[in-house]
Enzyme design. Structure first.
Site, PDB file in Angstrom:
ATOM      1  N   GLY A  80       0.893  -1.058   0.169  1.00 21.81           N
ATOM      2  CA  GLY A  80       0.032  -0.034  -0.035  1.00 21.81           C
ATOM      3  C   GLY A  80       0.949   1.325   0.034  1.00 21.81           C
ATOM      4  N   CYS A 111       4.788  -5.005  -2.993  1.00 21.47           N
ATOM      5  CA  CYS A 111       4.211  -3.899  -3.363  1.00 21.47           C
ATOM      6  C   CYS A 111       5.253  -2.389  -2.995  1.00 21.47           C
ATOM      7  CB  CYS A 111       2.993  -3.342  -2.823  1.00 21.47           C
ATOM      8  SG  CYS A 111       1.957  -2.270  -3.882  1.00 21.47           S
ATOM      9  N   HIS A 112       4.715  -1.673  -2.178  1.00 18.77           N
ATOM     10  CA  HIS A 112       5.571  -0.562  -1.880  1.00 18.77           C
ATOM     11  C   HIS A 112       6.356  -0.979  -0.427  1.00 18.77           C
ATOM     12  CE1 HIS A 112       2.756   1.480  -4.287  1.00 18.77           C
ATOM     13  NE2 HIS A 112       3.670   2.515  -4.216  1.00 18.77           N
ATOM     14  N   GLY A 113       6.036  -2.091   0.111  1.00 15.75           N
ATOM     15  CA  GLY A 113       6.745  -2.672   1.232  1.00 15.75           C
ATOM     16  C   GLY A 113       8.405  -2.734   1.246  1.00 15.75           C
ATOM     17  N   TRP A 115      10.159  -0.134   0.151  1.00 12.46           N
ATOM     18  CA  TRP A 115      10.806   1.184   0.790  1.00 12.46           C
ATOM     19  C   TRP A 115      11.208   0.979   2.128  1.00 12.46           C
ATOM     20  CZ3 TRP A 115       6.109   4.672  -0.313  1.00 12.46           C
ATOM     21  CH2 TRP A 115       6.197   5.428  -1.333  1.00 12.46           C
TER      22      TRP A 115
END
Length: 186
Positions: A80, A111-113, A115
């Site tokens: 997310g 996904c955005h994990g 980051w």
């Protein structure tokens, strides 16, 4: 080696997690016999994001600051946009990710994990994937970005999006059952 039926898995998240990226791994790993805890910043329930609006709540088992890598076989970081962006500025989160990394435990981010992995300094030199919008961030952190549903490098598992979750969970099970992975300290 740890059988999935004897594994302890920690999911870390906060408000704004991608609904399916927390629920699918949590529920599938539990169905396979793993004990799965969800840790949040304040130890309270959190609200997911689904489509274009807020989704369902996920119950929390503990505060991230109280979680210890030594109690778990794997760490799962849902994506997310909101969730990992809020997590990656928290020292307790970064410290926990480094502890999992330095002890050779499985780390899985979707996904955005990734980051959070970038911010914790564990992406450099790794084969990784992510949601396409953070591809440049992952590359700039020194990772070898690949466009694949699941990429694994010494027990660090990354996937791109909700469509990849089945392969993501299968790889988490496989890596947990392989045991700890040798890597350089973060």
């Amino acid at each position: 080696m740890t059988a999935i039926t004897a594994a302890n898995v920690l999911v870390i998240a906060t408000n704004g997690f991608e609904q399916s990226e927390l629920e699918f791994p949590r529920d599938q790993l539990r169905a396979k016999g793993a004990k799965v805890h969800v840790a949040t910043l304040d130890g309270q329930s959190i609200k997911g994001w689904e489509g274009t609006d807020w989704g369902r709540e996920a119950e929390a088992d503990l505060k991230i600051a109280d979680a210890k890598a030594s109690d778990y076989d794997a760490l799962v970081i849902p994506g997310g946009q909101i969730n990992p962006d809020l997590l990656r500025v928290e020292e307790s989160v970064l410290s926990l990710v480094k502890d999992f990394h330095n002890s050779g435990k499985v780390i899985a981010a979707v996904c955005h994990g990734p980051w959070v992995l970038v911010e914790a300094g564990v992406a450099k030199g790794r084969d990784m994937t992510s949601f396409h919008s953070i591809k440049t961030d992952v590359i700039n952190a020194g990772a070898n970005w690949q466009d694949a549903e699941v990429v694994t490098d010494k027990g660090i598992i990354t996937s791109r999006k909700p469509d990849d979750l089945k392969a993501f969970v299968s790889k988490i099970v496989e890596e947990i059952e392989e045991g700890e992975h040798s890597r350089k300290a973060a």
